[in-house]
Design an enzyme around this catalytic site. Structure first.
Site, PDB file in Angstrom:
ATOM      1  N   ARG A  55     -11.721 -10.798  -5.941  1.00 18.60           N
ATOM      2  CA  ARG A  55     -10.774  -9.689  -6.099  1.00 18.60           C
ATOM      3  C   ARG A  55      -9.873  -9.534  -4.889  1.00 18.60           C
ATOM      4  O   ARG A  55      -8.762  -9.014  -4.999  1.00 18.60           O
ATOM      5  CB  ARG A  55     -11.541  -8.372  -6.315  1.00 18.60           C
ATOM      6  N   CYS A  98     -15.398   2.247 -17.020  1.00 17.99           N
ATOM      7  CA  CYS A  98     -14.906   3.019 -15.883  1.00 17.99           C
ATOM      8  C   CYS A  98     -14.052   2.182 -14.934  1.00 17.99           C
ATOM      9  O   CYS A  98     -13.540   2.695 -13.943  1.00 17.99           O
ATOM     10  CB  CYS A  98     -16.062   3.638 -15.099  1.00 17.99           C
ATOM     11  N   HIS A 118       0.813  -1.214   0.000  1.00 17.25           N
ATOM     12  CA  HIS A 118       0.000   0.000   0.000  1.00 17.25           C
ATOM     13  C   HIS A 118       0.849   1.268   0.000  1.00 17.25           C
ATOM     14  O   HIS A 118       0.495   2.264  -0.633  1.00 17.25           O
ATOM     15  CB  HIS A 118      -0.930  -0.001   1.216  1.00 17.25           C
ATOM     16  N   ARG A 127     -22.233   7.557  -9.021  1.00 17.05           N
ATOM     17  CA  ARG A 127     -22.709   6.209  -8.733  1.00 17.05           C
ATOM     18  C   ARG A 127     -23.406   6.211  -7.380  1.00 17.05           C
ATOM     19  O   ARG A 127     -22.856   6.686  -6.387  1.00 17.05           O
ATOM     20  CB  ARG A 127     -21.532   5.235  -8.714  1.00 17.05           C
ATOM     21  N   ASN A 181     -13.668  -4.154 -13.122  1.00 23.42           N
ATOM     22  CA  ASN A 181     -13.105  -4.798 -11.927  1.00 23.42           C
ATOM     23  C   ASN A 181     -14.010  -5.938 -11.449  1.00 23.42           C
ATOM     24  O   ASN A 181     -13.578  -7.082 -11.299  1.00 23.42           O
ATOM     25  CB  ASN A 181     -12.913  -3.784 -10.803  1.00 23.42           C
ATOM     26  N   ARG A 228     -17.528   8.114  -7.020  1.00 24.93           N
ATOM     27  CA  ARG A 228     -17.892   7.154  -5.976  1.00 24.93           C
ATOM     28  C   ARG A 228     -18.433   7.922  -4.771  1.00 24.93           C
ATOM     29  O   ARG A 228     -17.717   8.718  -4.184  1.00 24.93           O
ATOM     30  CB  ARG A 228     -16.675   6.318  -5.567  1.00 24.93           C
TER      31      ARG A 228
END
Length: 547
Positions: A467, A504, A191, A334, A456, A298
């Site tokens: 995922r 997207c 990360h 969204r 995704n 988002r």
């Protein structure tokens, strides 16, 4: 003092760029051993709970800071850390150790480090990242229990060196004072590396830092592309790395020439190139790089890290800010896309065996109509400030879309009855991210105003690969023929009904597929602001071979 130019080290480049400057050793504070003396179990449990409460608040603040600095997805990392503080296995282990007589510090150290070691022993990249996350949380709790302070900011622009750079370290550093990162551990997928790339900071990992300890006035040259590090660089080495840095800057400056350009191939084919954002702050970056709209806003940041659900007025303010930042450009918001994997106070979501297949996305909204309608009211009220589009996630059946449209109709009627301003012609679209949506795209296209393909999740469901499970990452092939056929089919169905279809998901930024997508007839690509200029440049060099 060692001779200048003597020490050349080879690491692994994990974030591109070059830098030369003084070294700042990140001070994690004095690591105090877990004390043998302790208060009563009740007192130690109280100390732990207080530290846990403060840690959660700090992580909420970090999440918002990360969302503003590098995007909503990275901000969610700290929400994941906060969720670790609610993990029943971890809590039970710590509480049991304290009840058995351990001081709070020792209980935290032993339990969290034990879990981290178990994850590392699995020899799985994904679980290694989870181990690093656990240690970040562990360090935060111990620092609070010890009352520890540490110097985390250099006094001048410097190369920051640390054994391991935790994500929380990375996001708290002042970017103006960080020339590069050098660490002993941490791979390209950790990360901290992801955050470094998002922040545009060169970084190298896998460097032996033993000779750095005790040194004063240490300087270094770092190349985040090659992984090369030079301690005490001589003049020739300094000039070499300065030239590399200048080249990198020049290439970035050349990309900025595309900021105000339309997105068009060499043979004149046009595509709408938009940005994915996770907060109003992201919209400013999207506008700066010349995003032709927001392809995915988002809205989860309005719900995560809060003790209460966001109000209609709070949501209205956020949506309005983005619409006013992107005047005359489409902004696709969204609707709430949460599930049991991201718990939110006020939604009463129970634990699920498989959240990816559970009550999430549009399913959650339809089951929580009051929450859904609050968001829709805020969206419609914001519509007067720009070109708003509303998009529903996780659609799998026509009846789900029909119910969502009925809620929109009811909200419009409410607002009209209350005399509140709104636009009645807001386009209403869906994310295509389930195999069911692909196979019924013909029918869905007759009811939706636009499609946006979320690659995704579509990859996850088509390849049956979680995922979040690193053990199956190599099977989740984003270039799988089934996925490409699904995208082509979706675009064709959209066009037969006279609506647009965009992408997207992360695949939109995969430059090895850009020409394929455009030749399929994809109308829009939406990527992170950091990827937009490079993609626009590459599109300008393409010549299509459309049928």
């Amino acid at each position: 003092m060692r001779r200048r130019g003597e020490h050349r080290l080879q690491g692994t480049g994990i974030s591109a760029g070059a830098a030369v400057g003084p070294v700042f050793r990140l001070d994690r504070g004095r690591r105090k051993p877990a004390g043998e003396s302790a208060g009563t179990p009740a007192e130690e449990l109280s100390r732990f709970e207080e530290a846990r409460k403060r840690a959660k608040q700090a992580l909420t603040d970090l999440s918002r800071r990360a969302g503003a600095a590098v995007g909503g997805d990275e901000g969610q990392l700290f929400e994941t850390h906060a969720l670790m503080l609610e993990d029943p296995d971890l809590l039970e282990g710590i509480q049991a150790a304290i009840s058995g007589g351990s001081p709070a510090e020792r209980a935290v150290e032993q339990v969290l480090e034990g879990f981290a070691l178990e994850m590392e022993h699995l020899n799985d990249p994904y679980m290694s990242m989870r181990a690093a996350d656990l240690r970040d949380v562990k360090g935060r709790l111990l620092a609070l229990l010890w009352g520890e302070t540490r110097q985390i900011q250099p006094d001048c622009p410097s190369i920051v060196a640390a054994d391991e750079l935790m994500p929380s370290d990375t996001i708290q550093l002042d970017r103006r004072l960080v020339l590069a990162f050098v660490t002993r551990v941490g791979g390209a997928d950790c990360h901290a590396a992801i955050l470094a790339r998002a922040m545009g900071i060169p970084a190298v990992s896998g460097v032996d830092l033993s000779m750095w300890s005790g040194e004063t006035d240490l300087t270094a040259a770092v190349d985040g592309c090659t992984g090369e590090v030079v301690l005490y660089p001589d003049q020739a080495a300094e000039d070499d790395f300065a030239a590399r840095r200048q080249l990198d800057r020049r290439q970035q400056e050349e990309l900025w020439a595309y900021a105000g350009q339309p997105t068009r191939t060499r043979d004149g084919a046009e595509v709408l190139l938009c940005c994915n954002i996770g907060s109003p702050e992201d919209a400013k970056e999207a506008a700066a790089v010349g995003g032709e709209g927001v392809g995915l806003f988002r809205s989860e940041f309005l719900y995560l890290g809060r003790q209460q659900l966001s109000t209609e007025e709070e949501q209205l303010s956020a949506y309005r800010a983005v619409l006013e930042t992107m005047p005359d450009r489409p902004v696709v918001v969204r609707t709430l896309d949460l599930g049991a994997d991201k718990q939110v106070p006020g939604l009463s979501m129970g634990a699920e065996e498989n959240p990816a297949l559970g009550l999430r996305g549009i399913r959650l909204c339809l089951e929580r109509p009051q929450v859904f309608r609050t968001q829709l009211r805020a969206l419609y009220r914001a519509s007067v400030y720009g070109r708003l589009h509303i998009m529903f996630p996780m659609i799998a059946s026509c009846w789900e879309l029909e119910e969502a449209l009925e809620h929109c109709c009811a909200v419009r009627s409410q607002l009209a009855a209350e005399g509140l301003a709104f636009r009645s012609d807001v386009p209403l679209g869906i994310m295509i991210e389930t195999p069911a949506a692909v196979l019924t795209a013909e029918e869905l296209a007759r009811k939706a105003d636009f499609f946006s393909i979320g690659t995704n999740d579509l990859t996850q469901y088509l390849t049956a690969c979680d995922r979040q499970n690193g053990a199956v990452s190599r099977y989740a092939d984003p270039h799988h023929p089934a996925l490409l056929r699904a995208i082509r089919h979706t675009v064709e169905c959209a066009h037969r009904s006279g609506i647009r279809a965009g992408i997207c998901g992360e695949l939109a930024a995969d430059q090895s597929l850009t020409q394929t997508f455009l030749e399929m007839g994809v109308d829009e690509l939406s990527v992170s602001p950091a990827r937009l200029l490079e993609l626009r440049r590459d599109i300008s060099r393409l010549t299509l071979n459309r049928d």
